[in-house]
Design a protein around this motif. Structure first.
Motif, short mmCIF file in Angstrom:
data_model
loop_
_atom_site.label_atom_id
_atom_site.label_comp_id
_atom_site.label_asym_id
_atom_site.label_seq_id
_atom_site.Cartn_x
_atom_site.Cartn_y
_atom_site.Cartn_z
N ALA B 21 0.84 -1.18 0.00
CA ALA B 21 0.00 0.00 0.00
C ALA B 21 0.89 1.24 0.00
O ALA B 21 2.07 1.16 0.32
CB ALA B 21 -0.90 0.00 1.22
N CYS B 22 0.30 2.39 -0.34
CA CYS B 22 1.09 3.62 -0.37
C CYS B 22 1.21 4.21 1.02
O CYS B 22 1.68 5.32 1.17
CB CYS B 22 0.48 4.62 -1.32
SG CYS B 22 -0.98 5.40 -0.66
N ASN B 24 -1.08 5.24 2.93
CA ASN B 24 -2.18 6.12 3.31
C ASN B 24 -3.29 5.32 3.98
O ASN B 24 -3.85 5.73 5.00
CB ASN B 24 -2.70 6.81 2.06
CG ASN B 24 -3.14 8.22 2.37
OD1 ASN B 24 -3.43 8.53 3.52
ND2 ASN B 24 -3.19 9.06 1.37
N CYS B 25 -3.60 4.15 3.38
CA CYS B 25 -4.61 3.29 3.98
C CYS B 25 -4.18 2.87 5.38
O CYS B 25 -5.00 2.78 6.29
CB CYS B 25 -4.82 2.05 3.13
SG CYS B 25 -5.90 2.32 1.74
N GLY B 87 -9.35 -0.38 0.81
CA GLY B 87 -8.84 0.57 -0.17
C GLY B 87 -9.02 0.07 -1.59
O GLY B 87 -9.14 -1.14 -1.84
N SER B 88 -9.00 1.03 -2.55
CA SER B 88 -9.17 0.67 -3.96
C SER B 88 -8.10 -0.30 -4.40
O SER B 88 -8.35 -1.20 -5.20
CB SER B 88 -9.08 1.93 -4.82
OG SER B 88 -9.88 2.93 -4.30
N CYS B 89 -6.90 -0.14 -3.89
CA CYS B 89 -5.80 -1.03 -4.27
C CYS B 89 -6.14 -2.47 -3.95
O CYS B 89 -5.97 -3.37 -4.76
CB CYS B 89 -4.54 -0.64 -3.53
SG CYS B 89 -3.77 0.83 -4.16
N PHE B 96 -2.88 1.04 -10.17
CA PHE B 96 -1.66 0.28 -10.49
C PHE B 96 -1.97 -0.96 -11.31
O PHE B 96 -1.10 -1.78 -11.53
CB PHE B 96 -0.96 -0.16 -9.20
CG PHE B 96 -0.64 0.99 -8.30
CD1 PHE B 96 0.40 1.84 -8.60
CD2 PHE B 96 -1.39 1.22 -7.16
CE1 PHE B 96 0.70 2.90 -7.77
CE2 PHE B 96 -1.10 2.28 -6.34
CZ PHE B 96 -0.06 3.13 -6.63
N GLY B 124 -12.51 3.02 -1.47
CA GLY B 124 -12.05 4.34 -1.08
C GLY B 124 -10.56 4.44 -1.26
O GLY B 124 -9.87 3.43 -1.25
N CYS B 125 -10.06 5.67 -1.43
CA CYS B 125 -8.62 5.80 -1.67
C CYS B 125 -8.09 7.01 -0.92
O CYS B 125 -7.92 8.05 -1.49
CB CYS B 125 -8.33 5.94 -3.17
SG CYS B 125 -6.58 6.12 -3.56
N PRO B 126 -7.82 6.92 0.35
CA PRO B 126 -8.11 5.77 1.23
C PRO B 126 -9.54 5.85 1.75
O PRO B 126 -10.13 6.92 1.76
CB PRO B 126 -7.13 5.99 2.37
CG PRO B 126 -6.99 7.47 2.46
CD PRO B 126 -7.12 7.99 1.06
S1 SF4 Z 1 -6.19 2.65 -1.97
FE1 SF4 Z 1 -5.29 4.64 -2.29
S2 SF4 Z 1 -4.60 5.25 -0.27
FE2 SF4 Z 1 -4.95 3.07 -0.20
S3 SF4 Z 1 -2.99 2.15 -0.63
FE3 SF4 Z 1 -4.06 2.32 -2.56
S4 SF4 Z 1 -3.38 4.26 -3.44
FE4 SF4 Z 1 -2.85 4.28 -1.24
#
Ligand code: SF4
Lengths: 320, 146
Positions: B21-22, B24-25, B87-89, B96, B124-126
């Motif tokens: 994850a980035c 943020n989540c 999260g959307s990821c 991605f 959600g993102c996040p």
């Molecule tokens: S869903 Fe958005 S905030 Fe969460 S890890 Fe993926 S890019 Fe980051």
């Protein structure tokens, strides 16, 4: 015989309930310290109930016997010590000779079993945890015993006989003054409180299970009913250690009048909440710092307290 | 049986797994422990070992590197265990999705080792902490039917 079994069951179950309630006090006070609401009062009971219903896993690399037996033996040891301690506190005159020594040994068993279980789980995190637990045990056991010796010296009868019977210890304190009423007594109690903190594995001495560092360390592989047993052992230990300190240093439970129960509850809760407050205001220490702290700081303090107590007893100076 | 599921619903222990994850989540997950949301009110706590977990909170895209580890992690949890894809990821690899280092989606990864896995999705993102609490409540409702 039947009476004995009944006493044992009552003490064990009662202490378990008390210990789980105290776990809630701990979590609630922690939550309040952090401006949170915290869990409902029955939360620790639900946790235990849930764990007994979960799957029991055993890692392929584990030695099954040691891994599964360790929590059982630990729980059994604590249950036996609850019976001895409560019996001594409630009926001081019926306790047996040297129960204090038996108690000190029995209370060491859970830590040994934690090490055994961790070492037989075959997990590297658990191995690190087990080695830390061992070092921790080596660190706090000596000052703890020295501190208890101070109380024994201070409660020696007028003819200078030392007693290793909890009942006599409390009877003398109730007849004269508590062991803590004096310089050596205060020092010994302070040392004992810190040793209790380490024995309960609470922050700052929780490096054996450091959850963000070695993933719950000694308990990393435990799940389901085994984990429930470990949590019960720890909850009971959490209820027992303050009781032991109250009995040894602070004249125990005076059953002669109603205010005896009140003051006892006050002393007991004070020690319990103290554990929580220490835990909430300190960061975790490294294991080498802990060993240095116990060996080079607390052990000399305990020795000094012991010398003071002996001098005080020899010269008849009660405030030493 | 009813008592067991009741106890499970009242005491969900969460293990948090980041599979790329980035971050943020993850910050939003930690938000749940703060005084504002205080998820311990419902008996939920973060635990350090997957063996203790009832909920596997997965964030991130599930990279090729993370994929076998996530599967191993899921197999290590004591069942019943709910997977929360946060999260959307974690839902469908988000922005991605066609990158060179993607493994499979989180749900496919876990279904590969356990076809009957319980998987909940939090978009959600996040996602906001409220959304995660909403997902937790839905998970609790779902566990009633077990
Ligand atoms: S869903 Fe958005 S905030 Fe969460 S890890 Fe993926 S890019 Fe980051």
């Amino acid at each position: 015989m039947a009476m004995g079994v009944l006493t044992f069951l009552l003490a064990a179950v009662g202490t378990l309930v008390l210990g789980l309630l105290l776990r809630w006090v701990d979590r609630k006070v922690t939550a309040r310290v952090q401006w949170r609401v915290g869990p409902p009062w029955y939360q620790p009971f639900v946790d235990i109930l849930k764990l007994t219903g979960k799957e029991k896993l055993m890692p392929a690399s584990a030695r099954g016997t040691g891994f599964l037996l360790a929590p059982v033996v630990g729980l059994a040891a604590v249950s036996v010590s609850t019976a001895i301690l409560w019996h001594a506190v409630l009926w001081p005159q019926t306790a047996f000779m040297g129960d204090l020594i038996v108690l000190i040994y029995l209370l060491m068993l859970p830590a040994l079993m934690t090490m055994l279980g961790a070492a037989s789980s075959g997990n590297p995190h658990a191995a690190i945890g087990a080695s830390r637990e061992m070092k921790l045990l080596l660190s706090y056991e000596l000052p703890m015993v020295l501190a208890i010796l101070v109380a024994i010296v201070r409660t020696a009868g007028t003819n200078g006989t030392l007693t290793f019977r909890l009942g006599d210890l409390m009877a003398v304190q109730q007849a004269t003054a508590p062991a803590v009423a004096g310089i050596s007594g205060v020092l010994a109690l302070l040392v004992a409180i810190l040793c209790m903190q380490a024995k309960l594995g609470q922050v700052p001495f929780d490096m054996a299970e450091a959850e963000c560092e070695i993933q719950a360390g000694v308990y990393v592989e435990y799940s389901g009913p085994s984990l429930a047993m470990i949590l019960m052992t720890r909850a009971m230990l959490g209820a027992l250690m303050p009781l032991l300190l109250v009995a040894v240093f602070w004249d125990g439970l005076y059953t002669g009048a109603w205010w005896g129960y009140l003051t006892f509850a006050g002393k007991y809760l004070l020690l319990v909440v103290l554990v929580t407050l220490i835990r909430n205001t300190n960061p975790r220490l490294r294991i080498d710092q802990v060993m240095r702290f116990f060996w080079y700081r607390l052990t000399p303090v305990a020795v000094a307290a012991l010398i003071l107590a002996i001098v005080g007893a020899a010269k008849g100076i009660t405030w030493l | 049986m009813a008592v067991k599921t009741w106890a499970l619903r009242k005491s969900l222990w969460v293990y948090h797994a980041n599979t790329g994850a980035c971050n943020n989540c993850d910050i939003e997950v930690l938000e749940l422990l703060t005084p504002r949301y205080d998820i311990e009110r419902f008996g939920m706590v973060l635990v350090g070992s997957p063996r203790h977990a009832d909920v596997l909170a997965v964030t991130g895209v599930c990279t090729r590197q993370a994929m076998p580890r996530l599967q191993e992690l899921y197999l290590q949890t004591a069942k019943p265990c709910v997977v929360l894809a946060i999260g959307s990821c974690a839902l469908d690899q988000g922005i991605f999705t066609e990158a060179y280092h993607m493994g499979a989606k989180v749900d496919e990864t876990i279904r590969a080792v356990d076809p009957n896995a319980i998987i909940m999705y939090v978009p959600g993102c996040p996602p906001k902490p409220e959304a995660m609490i909403g997902a937790a409540v839905k998970a609790i409702e779902l566990l009633k039917t077990l």
